[in-house]
Write a protein that holds these residues in place. Structure first.
Motif, PDB file in Angstrom:
ATOM      1  N   GLY A 147       0.816  -1.209   0.000  1.00  0.00           N
ATOM      2  CA  GLY A 147       0.000   0.000   0.000  1.00  0.00           C
ATOM      3  C   GLY A 147       0.846   1.254   0.000  1.00  0.00           C
ATOM      4  O   GLY A 147       2.072   1.223  -0.162  1.00  0.00           O
ATOM      5  N   LYS A 148       0.185   2.385   0.189  1.00  0.00           N
ATOM      6  CA  LYS A 148       0.879   3.671   0.202  1.00  0.00           C
ATOM      7  C   LYS A 148       1.727   3.800   1.465  1.00  0.00           C
ATOM      8  O   LYS A 148       1.402   3.242   2.508  1.00  0.00           O
ATOM      9  N   ALA A 149       2.802   4.542   1.365  1.00  0.00           N
ATOM     10  CA  ALA A 149       3.675   4.763   2.526  1.00  0.00           C
ATOM     11  C   ALA A 149       2.958   5.626   3.558  1.00  0.00           C
ATOM     12  O   ALA A 149       2.301   6.592   3.229  1.00  0.00           O
ATOM     13  N   TYR A 150       3.078   5.230   4.812  1.00  0.00           N
ATOM     14  CA  TYR A 150       2.485   6.000   5.901  1.00  0.00           C
ATOM     15  C   TYR A 150       3.303   5.724   7.151  1.00  0.00           C
ATOM     16  O   TYR A 150       4.144   4.831   7.176  1.00  0.00           O
ATOM     17  N   SER A 151       3.055   6.504   8.203  1.00  0.00           N
ATOM     18  CA  SER A 151       3.907   6.453   9.387  1.00  0.00           C
ATOM     19  C   SER A 151       3.906   5.078  10.049  1.00  0.00           C
ATOM     20  O   SER A 151       4.909   4.649  10.595  1.00  0.00           O
TER      21      SER A 151
END
Length: 268
Positions: A147-151
């Motif tokens: 998925g998208k990069a996130y913290s």
């Protein structure tokens, strides 16, 4: 004479000095999970005393406490009938002043193949009995990793598994972890998922009886009294070393409590 460099995995640097507490999903609140949570309480306190942001735990289990759980698992008679995750998290929060969360559902996709809510975390710790559950966790982690990069993108999976007298703990990376340049060590960016490395062995062990026990005596026939706590302490020590020293030479161990032997597993 050329000598081979020692293989080392360096901890993801975002976990060493984070701005916010590190989010950890603990999956399973039974014999091992209930003791892992106690170890995480101690780890959280120690990390915050050292100036670290600490840990934020979310405990997943849809099971309720029964009479058979008393003694081997960390529950009291007054908690019979409560969800295991709720009882443990309430106790941890009262003791430590934390704001950890309980999920009274399984960590699995629903009938529409949708991921569970709040599935995102930096570290996943699985303390499950069934092989199916492990492969389900691996499937979810692979989806999250793409998925998208996130913290709170997934970084590590620490898996606990055991039979009556033996068990193992294995650390996997979820994708590749960026490693620093090193002249002294050979850095290892990727540690294979337990389901990839030992998938066939897991499938062969699937015939093991995992039906609920009706009494403590029956439960002890499946898992001896101290195998869970022994694995929990040693496995959480591996996680602690990742935070404390920022690297590890080992990615787990095989443990036999009957003859007191432990075989470490080095970073490949």
């Amino acid at each position: 004479m050329n000598t081979a460099k020692q293989k080392i995995h360096f901890t993801d640097r975002d976990l060493i000095n984070p701005t916010n507490p590190i989010l950890i999903n603990v999956i399973g609140a039974g014999g091992t999970g209930s003791k892992v949570l106690t170890a995480l309480m101690e780890m959280n306190h120690s990390l915050t005393e050292l100036g670290h942001a600490g840990l934020q735990i979310r405990l997943w289990d849809d099971d309720v406490i029964t009479q058979a759980n008393l003694g081997r698992q960390r529950f009291a008679e007054c908690e019979i009938g409560l969800y295991k995750s709720v009882a443990l998290i309430n106790r941890a929060n009262r003791f430590s002043g934390t704001n950890w969360k309980a999920e009274t559902v399984k960590f699995e996709k629903d009938r529409l193949d949708k991921l569970p809510e709040n599935a995102g975390a930096s570290i996943y710790i699985s303390c499950v009995d069934s092989v199916k559950a492990r492969f389900g966790i691996a499937d979810i982690l692979n989806i999250l990793n793409n998925g998208k990069a996130y913290s709170n993108r997934p970084r590590y999976w620490l898996d606990f598994g055991n039979s009556q007298h033996t068990g193992q703990v294995l650390l996997s990376t979820i994708g590749r972890i960026k490693q620093p340049n090193s002249e002294k060590y050979e850095t290892v960016a990727s540690l294979p998922l337990v389901t990839d490395e030992f998938g066939e062995l897991l499938k062969q062990s699937e015939e093991q009886d995992d039906t609920p026990s009706c009494s403590l005596a029956e439960a002890l026939e499946k898992q001896d009294l101290f195998i869970n706590s022994s694995l929990a302490q040693m496995g959480c020590s591996l996680l602690w070393n990742l935070f404390r020293y920022g690297m590890t030479e080992y990615r787990g161990f095989f443990h036999n409590l009957k003859d007191f032997r432990t075989h470490p597993i080095k970073v490949p």
